[in-house]
Design a protein around this motif. Sequence first.
Motif, mmCIF file in Angstrom:
data_model
loop_
_atom_site.group_PDB
_atom_site.id
_atom_site.type_symbol
_atom_site.label_atom_id
_atom_site.label_comp_id
_atom_site.label_asym_id
_atom_site.label_seq_id
_atom_site.Cartn_x
_atom_site.Cartn_y
_atom_site.Cartn_z
ATOM 1 N N PRO A 1 0.809 -1.237 0.000
ATOM 2 C CA PRO A 1 0.000 0.000 0.000
ATOM 3 C C PRO A 1 0.833 1.273 0.000
ATOM 4 O O PRO A 1 0.484 2.251 -0.698
ATOM 5 C CB PRO A 1 -0.836 -0.126 1.282
ATOM 6 N N THR A 2 1.937 1.313 0.750
ATOM 7 C CA THR A 2 2.749 2.529 0.771
ATOM 8 C C THR A 2 3.400 2.788 -0.583
ATOM 9 O O THR A 2 3.463 3.942 -1.048
ATOM 10 C CB THR A 2 3.845 2.423 1.852
ATOM 11 N N PHE A 3 3.853 1.722 -1.245
ATOM 12 C CA PHE A 3 4.409 1.917 -2.590
ATOM 13 C C PHE A 3 3.325 2.385 -3.556
ATOM 14 O O PHE A 3 3.582 3.223 -4.435
ATOM 15 C CB PHE A 3 5.044 0.616 -3.090
ATOM 16 N N GLY A 4 2.113 1.866 -3.395
ATOM 17 C CA GLY A 4 1.017 2.318 -4.241
ATOM 18 C C GLY A 4 0.711 3.787 -4.040
ATOM 19 O O GLY A 4 0.451 4.516 -5.018
ATOM 20 N N ILE A 5 0.754 4.259 -2.787
ATOM 21 C CA ILE A 5 0.504 5.682 -2.519
ATOM 22 C C ILE A 5 1.586 6.541 -3.154
ATOM 23 O O ILE A 5 1.305 7.575 -3.788
ATOM 24 C CB ILE A 5 0.422 5.923 -1.002
ATOM 25 N N VAL A 6 2.847 6.108 -3.004
ATOM 26 C CA VAL A 6 3.960 6.868 -3.588
ATOM 27 C C VAL A 6 3.840 6.906 -5.110
ATOM 28 O O VAL A 6 4.067 7.955 -5.753
ATOM 29 C CB VAL A 6 5.304 6.245 -3.147
ATOM 30 N N ALA A 7 3.484 5.777 -5.727
ATOM 31 C CA ALA A 7 3.321 5.753 -7.185
ATOM 32 C C ALA A 7 2.187 6.670 -7.626
ATOM 33 O O ALA A 7 2.281 7.376 -8.657
ATOM 34 C CB ALA A 7 3.066 4.318 -7.649
ATOM 35 N N LEU A 8 1.081 6.695 -6.849
ATOM 36 C CA LEU A 8 -0.047 7.569 -7.193
ATOM 37 C C LEU A 8 0.335 9.037 -7.070
ATOM 38 O O LEU A 8 -0.003 9.862 -7.938
ATOM 39 C CB LEU A 8 -1.228 7.241 -6.281
ATOM 40 N N VAL A 9 1.068 9.379 -6.002
ATOM 41 C CA VAL A 9 1.521 10.770 -5.847
ATOM 42 C C VAL A 9 2.467 11.153 -6.977
ATOM 43 O O VAL A 9 2.417 12.283 -7.510
ATOM 44 C CB VAL A 9 2.186 10.955 -4.470
ATOM 45 N N SER A 10 3.348 10.202 -7.370
ATOM 46 C CA SER A 10 4.263 10.489 -8.482
ATOM 47 C C SER A 10 3.494 10.695 -9.782
ATOM 48 O O SER A 10 3.884 11.529 -10.627
ATOM 49 C CB SER A 10 5.257 9.343 -8.636
ATOM 50 N N LEU A 11 2.401 9.950 -9.970
ATOM 51 C CA LEU A 11 1.578 10.143 -11.164
ATOM 52 C C LEU A 11 0.947 11.533 -11.165
ATOM 53 O O LEU A 11 0.895 12.210 -12.208
ATOM 54 C CB LEU A 11 0.503 9.060 -11.229
ATOM 55 N N VAL A 12 0.443 11.979 -10.006
ATOM 56 C CA VAL A 12 -0.104 13.337 -9.908
ATOM 57 C C VAL A 12 0.978 14.360 -10.219
ATOM 58 O O VAL A 12 0.748 15.363 -10.930
ATOM 59 C CB VAL A 12 -0.695 13.559 -8.500
ATOM 60 N N GLN A 13 2.187 14.129 -9.697
ATOM 61 C CA GLN A 13 3.321 15.024 -9.982
ATOM 62 C C GLN A 13 3.600 15.081 -11.478
ATOM 63 O O GLN A 13 3.837 16.162 -12.042
ATOM 64 C CB GLN A 13 4.545 14.514 -9.226
ATOM 65 N N TRP A 14 3.538 13.956 -12.153
ATOM 66 C CA TRP A 14 3.792 13.913 -13.593
ATOM 67 C C TRP A 14 2.696 14.639 -14.374
ATOM 68 O O TRP A 14 2.978 15.332 -15.355
ATOM 69 C CB TRP A 14 3.896 12.450 -14.020
ATOM 70 N N CYS A 15 1.448 14.500 -13.901
ATOM 71 C CA CYS A 15 0.333 15.160 -14.587
ATOM 72 C C CYS A 15 0.443 16.677 -14.520
ATOM 73 O O CYS A 15 0.001 17.386 -15.450
ATOM 74 C CB CYS A 15 -0.994 14.701 -13.985
ATOM 75 N N PHE A 16 1.028 17.195 -13.433
ATOM 76 C CA PHE A 16 1.183 18.646 -13.292
ATOM 77 C C PHE A 16 2.531 19.119 -13.826
ATOM 78 O O PHE A 16 2.919 20.264 -13.584
ATOM 79 C CB PHE A 16 1.040 19.053 -11.826
ATOM 80 N N HIS A 17 3.227 18.233 -14.540
ATOM 81 C CA HIS A 17 4.494 18.574 -15.195
ATOM 82 C C HIS A 17 5.525 19.098 -14.206
ATOM 83 O O HIS A 17 6.265 20.058 -14.493
ATOM 84 C CB HIS A 17 4.266 19.612 -16.310
ATOM 85 N N VAL A 18 5.570 18.483 -13.036
ATOM 86 C CA VAL A 18 6.567 18.851 -12.026
ATOM 87 C C VAL A 18 7.757 17.921 -12.186
ATOM 88 O O VAL A 18 7.620 16.701 -12.233
ATOM 89 C CB VAL A 18 5.988 18.724 -10.599
ATOM 90 N N THR A 19 8.962 18.552 -12.288
ATOM 91 C CA THR A 19 10.158 17.740 -12.484
ATOM 92 C C THR A 19 10.497 16.954 -11.220
ATOM 93 O O THR A 19 9.843 17.102 -10.183
ATOM 94 C CB THR A 19 11.343 18.635 -12.881
ATOM 95 N N LEU A 20 11.523 16.132 -11.305
ATOM 96 C CA LEU A 20 11.903 15.282 -10.167
ATOM 97 C C LEU A 20 12.272 16.111 -8.944
ATOM 98 O O LEU A 20 12.946 17.146 -9.049
ATOM 99 C CB LEU A 20 13.097 14.399 -10.555
ATOM 100 N N LEU A 21 11.839 15.631 -7.787
ATOM 101 C CA LEU A 21 12.116 16.263 -6.512
ATOM 102 C C LEU A 21 13.010 15.351 -5.670
ATOM 103 O O LEU A 21 13.082 14.133 -5.919
ATOM 104 C CB LEU A 21 10.813 16.524 -5.758
ATOM 105 N N PRO A 22 13.696 15.884 -4.657
ATOM 106 C CA PRO A 22 14.464 15.002 -3.761
ATOM 107 C C PRO A 22 13.589 13.948 -3.091
ATOM 108 O O PRO A 22 14.057 12.830 -2.814
ATOM 109 C CB PRO A 22 15.043 15.977 -2.734
ATOM 110 N N ALA A 23 12.320 14.270 -2.874
ATOM 111 C CA ALA A 23 11.427 13.311 -2.212
ATOM 112 C C ALA A 23 11.089 12.128 -3.102
ATOM 113 O O ALA A 23 10.567 11.110 -2.617
ATOM 114 C CB ALA A 23 10.141 14.016 -1.770
ATOM 115 N N ASN A 24 11.375 12.224 -4.412
ATOM 116 C CA ASN A 24 11.090 11.092 -5.297
ATOM 117 C C ASN A 24 11.965 9.865 -5.015
ATOM 118 O O ASN A 24 11.752 8.800 -5.598
ATOM 119 C CB ASN A 24 11.263 11.510 -6.761
#
Length: 396
Positions: free
Chosen positions: A64-87
């Motif tokens: 579940p935690t990996f799924g949440i991180v993947a979902l947040v990363s997908l939202v980040q990609w949709c808003f065209h936000v480049t890679l962050l240290p938190a990635n």
Amino acid sequence: MVGRIWERWRGNAARVDAGFLLPFALLSAFQTSDLTRNLPVPGYAALTIGLLLPMVWRRRWPVPTFGIVALVSLVQWCFHVTLLPANVAVLIGLYTVTAYTTPWWGLSALGVAQLGALMEVIQVWAGGWKDIENPWLFFAVIIFGVWILGLHIRTRREYLRSVEDRAERLERERENELRMARAGERSRIARELHDVVAHNVSVIVVQADGASYALDTDPVRARQALTAISETGRTALGEMRRLLGVLRADDDVSVYTPQPGLAQLGDLVDQVRHAGLPVDVQASGDPPSLAEGRQLTIYRVVQEALTNTLKHGGPEATARVRLGYGPDEVRVEIRDDGRGAAASDDGRGHGLPGMRERVGVYGGEVRAGPRVGGGFEVVARIPVREGAAMSGEGAR
């Protein structure tokens, strides 16, 4: 003091993971504005928290935690936000799923991470990574390396778990063997007690009967019988104390006398003769070097057979003991000319079954029964060593 604090802190997995993620949180907090020019600070903070916070419970709920991180990363990609240290949470989540779950979940997490890297490369292909000829290959190698690390850790953990399980299983088997050994020792003590009590009490009874008959007519013989009763009683008490002492854990084993063997057969025969049973003993062959257990078995076979003659043979019975020492076996024959099949039997004796059990332990054979023409015989054959073949003469 420091050691106790460290052990207590390590005991809480969520606390350890939170401490591990703290440097990444600090790095994200001091990130330059170049990476946030397309994203307001609240949005940047929300993405950082959404990526790092689930990692606190990554070992408790890895998928579940990996799924949440993947979902947040997908939202980040949709808003065209480049890679962050938190990635980096994607890599941590991939490692956790691979190391703590099944191989299929690990492969699924690897596929999701590689797909996310490919999507990121497609999005920034035109504007970034000018110093890297193939950015997707760069990401793919890092992701694959993290997956290999998680796979290695999971394999090692399973190996250590199997070693621990094997150690526990061996410990249980050792305890079972100890219990079986104690049960076997108690059974052996029970057989020893039967042999000691049956033999010595039989001698005492015979001597007491003789003393009562000779008390008025032959005082000297009556006195000899009483002396024999006293000596036999002391011997029986000494052997019973030795055997029962084995059951006491607080006794010193070194105080016990050795088990009787071939060297004590002469004393046994003398005791039976003093009890009024004439015994003739002959031996043939050279006595081999026998283990104490085999010597004790031979001693008990002779003792039990002579005791039965004392009890059931009658007043005029005589006995013969023949010991044949061969290269592969020891043959023991005890014959008497007593009542034989006419002797009374209450059916409660355990001597002959115990004798067969003793000899059978070493792969030997026992034949016991009335003789043709009168009397009783016991024939035992005990292999000298393990694996010695027994011929079919005594097999019944």
